[in-house]
Structures are given as structure tokens and as C-alpha cells.
Scaffold this active site. Structure first.
Site, PDB file in Angstrom:
ATOM      1  N   ASP A  87      14.810  40.202  32.577  1.00 49.09           N
ATOM      2  CA  ASP A  87      15.213  40.010  33.975  1.00 49.09           C
ATOM      3  C   ASP A  87      14.585  38.779  34.612  1.00 49.09           C
ATOM      4  O   ASP A  87      14.908  38.438  35.746  1.00 49.09           O
ATOM      5  CB  ASP A  87      14.881  41.250  34.809  1.00 49.09           C
ATOM      6  CG  ASP A  87      13.396  41.587  34.819  1.00 49.09           C
ATOM      7  OD1 ASP A  87      12.599  40.795  34.282  1.00 49.09           O
ATOM      8  OD2 ASP A  87      13.039  42.648  35.360  1.00 49.09           O
ATOM      9  N   ASP A 135      10.060  48.457  25.148  1.00 52.40           N
ATOM     10  CA  ASP A 135      11.207  47.780  25.757  1.00 52.40           C
ATOM     11  C   ASP A 135      11.106  46.295  25.419  1.00 52.40           C
ATOM     12  O   ASP A 135      10.358  45.547  26.052  1.00 52.40           O
ATOM     13  CB  ASP A 135      11.167  48.009  27.266  1.00 52.40           C
ATOM     14  CG  ASP A 135      12.507  47.798  27.936  1.00 52.40           C
ATOM     15  OD1 ASP A 135      13.497  47.625  27.216  1.00 52.40           O
ATOM     16  OD2 ASP A 135      12.552  47.812  29.175  1.00 52.40           O
TER      17      ASP A 135
END
Length: 532
Positions: free
Chosen positions: A315, A430
Site C-alpha cells: 500500500d 503478509d
């Protein structure tokens, strides 16, 4: 989401108006039926979506995470990966029993066998799903081209009524030779086309010339039976190019075989496919290996070894471990923060770019890279601030949900934790992968556009990114990478492209593979990219 198909039921349908028999299946319009045998197979596609996000508070503490729901946690803001979710589309057709007059029919013969419209062989089209069939009423029919791609599917002639104008189109009959009774001769021409008598169509293969790397699936050449382009599911290639190529080689003798004109035919495909090895780490990002513990084999149940799953995200937000208060337990200090152009920021208190007016971004050079064919380095988000600055050896135990066969299971990856997520589980890593999904908050789009990229880059699904949008289509993922980051670009966009290429070439576009994990001493190559 799980997409299932009903079990096919054999039925012999006699179309009185057409006067010939079809082998049929009780199935929706996406049935997997073999038109040459009338056999239908049951299949199912298992897909799931893992969403992720990351959270932050007003003091600037940010976190990245991934969860197991398609709805992001309300307390989260970062993104993680998801698998592509499948869905089924059902098309309903209304029957139109009127038959066009002979004056209105197409002047060209059947699109499957020009000039050779024939009676069916045991109830199936003689030259494949798109071919012309002559019914006992003396008229000839093909699939209605208005139905688009459906005309290349085997189930089309199992609908049972060729006079149904929604699905079928009346055409000029041309020759009425039945291929099962006509004599046929064939020989292989020097151009690679199987030559036969005029009563039978030829199998042809277009030129295939491309360069790929190990782990990629080549783009298949177009293959035709007469004037009908065959679906890849109908083709057999030698050597097999329908799966990822697992070794460096040159393929210049590609052969294809398929059922064409009622028999199996073979054609040569001109051109060369060049498969090169995955680039070494030195050309990709920053070397290896100073990892003294990477050679060990992890065994389930051994001391310090746990089972875990992986997801993915990117992100561009400031990582949680960049805040000194969050990195108090880190053996390697606080994580580095960069500005929009990828340069290190000296101010560790710089505002998060995922907040209004923020200038602190994830450093673009923290994309994953291959050390060699079986080891890679990268960054990840974990579930606890206590993991900041720590490294974990991951040994992949599966190819993930729909990943390319044989490309990831057994390989290893060392990750250093730079971000934290409230909904990342204790058994989850992640992985930071450009194009892996932006999640709830997105500084990635503005960073791309600020560095010469498109103003509104297409970054795939919010949770899961390119892979969730494209599924197992490697060329689709590659095209999305190029469109967003630019092939051959430099700076942060060049770094993003390298990370995307790593995901394709080394990771094999695997989707959330499982791992065994163990904490190890961090390799210096990772520490140098992490430490502020």
C-alpha cells in the site's frame, strides 16, 4: 467463494425437427463436454478470498495486516492478499422456433468446414463445435456467431434443436459429404500444415516466437481447423507449453495435435520459444547470501518451527515498525521510511503518507528478490510489534490456491518484519509484493502517478491486487504490471516492476501458499534495506 458445477447426466436427445441425435448433458452453459465422444465431466473450482488491511491511530502508529474475510476490519487500514474468487454466469436463452427462409440464409457455407457441411457423426458436429451440420430436414446450421465465444464450446450442439434461431444460424449447405464415409488422404507439408483431400479441413498452427523466463507459461499460438479457431482446451502441444516451463531451453520444434475433421491431426508451429533462467539477485535488487541458517530444512514439530500461511499486500504507507515506540523490541532498530521518490527520510516522525498531507512512504527498494532459484529475500507484516526487525525463514509447503504447478513448494524465503497488522494472525506472514493489493488505505496510486506513471493506475482488486483480478492468467498479470509500473522504467516504478517480475518468475504467481517458519538471524542484505 466456491464455484461448483452440477454433475452431468447423460441423456440422448432426439430433435424431431432436426432429425439427428445429440449426446447431451444436464448442465449449465459452461459445461465441460467433449464433442467428439459426448462425454461430460464434473469439475469444481475452489477459490477463496483473503482480505487484509492495516490500521493506524492519530499518533501515527500504523499497521499492515491480512485477514480471512472479504470485508476489511473496521480497525484496520493496510492491505494484504487475496485469492481470486470465482463466480459463475448463467445465460438463459429464449427459444425462437422460426426458421429463416432460404432467401435470407448466409451465402457462405459452414464456418467449421467451408463447402463441406456434413451430417453429424453419432450426433456430434463432424468438424468440431463451430462446424456446419446438415439436419434431416435438408437444411444446414452453424452456431449463431452472435453468441460470440460460446460458438467455440462443445456444449453448443448439445442444446438439441438446430432450428432454434437464438443459438443456431441457417447457412448454405455446400458439399454434403459425411466425413465418416468419405475417403481421406493426408500428408505433412513442409510448412507444418496437414494436407488432406478437399473433403476434410486442414489443421494449421500460427508462428510462435517469444522469449520468457523459467516459471512462465508461454502464450500459445493460434491453431485452426479449417476456418475455425480451436480453443486451447482442445489442443495437445509437444512439448507441453500449457504449463509453466521449469528449465531453461529453446523450443523450436513445437507440434500441436487436435481432433479436426473427425480424426486426430498434427501440425508444426513455426518459430522459437526461448526460455532463460530467472535473473540472479545481483541484477534484481541487492544480493545474497549472508544467511548462515538458510540451508537448514524445517520439519514440522521441530523446536521453534510452526505452520503458517502467507498473504500479500503493498500500500506504500509508512510501515508501523518505522515508529521508534513500536520497534522497542527490534534487534535491528526502527524501519526505514522514504519520501515519494524513494529517498530515505531522516525524520522518523514524518507523517504517514496514508494520512492527509503525509510524506512518509514504504521504501520502494524493499520489494522481494531472488537470491537464487530456491531462496528469496523480502519484507512482511506480522501480528505483533514484538516481531519488528526480526527475520523468519519460510519454507513453502504448497503451491497455494491455484498457483502454477511446481513453482513454489519446497522453496525458501527469508522475510524481515517491518509492519504490523491488527488482523494478521499469529500464524500468518503478509508478504510485501508490489501489485499485491492496496487494502483499505492507498498511498500507492499517488506514488506511482507522482513518479511519471498513470494518474489513475489500475492496481487490480483492492484485496489481492493483480492476481485477484487476473486469476491464474500470467500474461494478464504481466500486462497489468507493465501498465502500472512501466517496463524498463527506473526509480520507484522500476523497483515496483522488479518486484512484480519476481512475483511472476520466482514466486510463480502462487496464491497464498502455506509455509513452515522459524525465527533466524537476519541476513545483512535484509538489515541494510530495513534499518533506519
Amino acid at each position: 467463494m466456491r464455484k461448483s458445477r452440477r454433475v452431468f447426466v447423460y441423456a440422448v436427445l432426439l430433435a424431431a425437427s432436426a432429425g439427428f441425435v445429440f449426446w447431451g448433458c444436464s448442465e449449465d452453459l459452461s459445461s465441460n463436454c467433449d464433442v467428439t465422444t459426448g462425454v461430460c465431466q464434473d469439475e469444481s473450482s475452489n477459490t477463496s478470498t483473503e482480505t487484509s488491511s492495516s490500521s493506524y491511530n492519530n499518533t501515527g502508529n500504523s499497521s499492515s495486516s491480512s485477514g480471512g474475510s472479504t470485508t476489511p476490519s473496521s480497525s484496520s487500514r493496510n492491505s494484504s492478499s487475496s485469492s481470486s474468487s470465482g463466480g459463475s454466469t448463467t445465460t438463459s436463452s429464449s427459444s425462437n422456433t422460426s426458421t429463416p427462409s432460404s432467401s435470407s440464409v448466409a451465402s457462405t457455407p459452414g464456418n467449421g468446414a467451408p463447402g463441406n457441411c456434413a451430417a453429424p457423426d453419432y450426433g456430434v458436429p463432424p468438424y468440431g463445435a463451430g462446424s456446419c451440420v446438415k439436419a434431416s430436414n435438408g437444411k444446414c446450421y452453424t452456431c449463431n456467431p452472435d453468441r460470440g465465444a460460446d460458438c467455440n464450446q462443445g456444449w453448443i450442439f448439445q442444446l438439441g434443436n438446430p432450428t432454434d434461431a437464438y443459438w443456431f444460424k441457417e447457412v448454405s449447405c455446400g458439399s454434403t459429404t459425411n466425413p465418416s464415409s468419405s475417403s481421406q488422404t493426408s500428408n505433412q507439408s513442409s510448412s507444418g500444415t496437414t494436407n488432406q483431400s478437399s473433403s476434410s479441413p486442414n489443421l494449421t498452427c500460427a508462428t510462435v516466437s517469444q522469449s520468457i523466463t523459467v516459471g512462465q507459461i508461454p502464450s500459445p499460438p493460434a491453431v485452426g481447423c479449417g476456418s475455425t479457431t480451436l480453443n486451447i482446451s482442445q489442443l495437445t502441444f509437444t512439448p507441453n507449453i500449457k504449463s509453466a516451463i521449469t528449465s531453461a531451453q529453446t523450443i523450436n520444434n513445437l507440434q500441436v495435435s487436435a481432433t479436426c475433421g473427425g480424426s486426430t491431426k498434427t501440425a508444426s508451429c513455426p518459430g522459437t520459444i526461448t526460455v532463460t533462467a530467472v535473473p540472479s539477485s545481483s541484477s534484481a535488487s541487492g544480493g545474497g547470501t549472508g544467511c548462515s541458517e538458510c540451508s537448514q530444512t524445517l520439519t514440522q514439530g521441530a523446536s521453534g518451527v510452526k505452520t503458517a500461511k502467507t498473504t500479500r499486500y503493498w500500500d506504500s504507507c509508512k510501515p508501523s515498525c518505522a515508529w521508534t515506540g513500536n520497534a522497542s523490541q527490534s534487534p535491528n532498530g526502527a524501519a526505514m521510511t522514504c519520501n515519494v521518490s524513494g529517498s530515505k527520510l531522516s525524520d522518523q516522525n514524518a507523517k504517514n503518507a496514508c494520512e492527509s498531507g503525509g510524506s512518509g512512504y514504504t521504501c520502494a527498494n524493499q520489494f522481494p528478490w531472488a537470491v537464487n532459484d530456491n531462496l528469496a529475500y523480502g519484507f512482511a507484516a506480522s501480528h505483533s510489534n514484538g516481531d519488528c526487525g526480526k527475520c523468519f525463514l519460510l519454507q513453502f509447503t504448497s503451491n497455494g490456491e491455484g498457483g502454477m504447478s511446481g513453482t513454489i513448494s519446497g522453496k525458501k524465503m527469508v522475510v524481515i518484519v517491518s509492519n504490523i497488522g491488527g488482523d494478521v494472525g499469529g500464524d500468518q506472514y503478509d508478504l510485501m509484493i508490489p501489485g499485491g493489493g492496496v487494502g483499505l488505505y492507498n498511498a500507492f496510486s499517488s506514488q506511482i502517478s507522482s513518479n511519471g506513471g498513470p494518474n489513475s493506475p489500475s492496481l487490480g482488486q483492492q484485496y489481492g491486487g493483480f492476481r485477484a483480478t487476473c486469476g491464474n492468467d500470467v500474461n494478464c498479470i504481466r500486462n497489468m504490471c507493465t501498465a502500472a509500473f512501466g517496463s524498463g522504467s527506473s526509480g520507484v516504478r522500476g523497483d515496483f516492476m522488479k518486484g512484480c517480475e519476481w512475483y511472476i518468475n520466482w514466486f510463480g504467481i502462487s496464491n497464498n501458499p502455506t509455509v513452515l517458519s522459524k525465527q533466524i538471524t537476519c541476513p545483512p542484505e535484509l538489515v541494510s534495506k530495513y534499518r533506519h
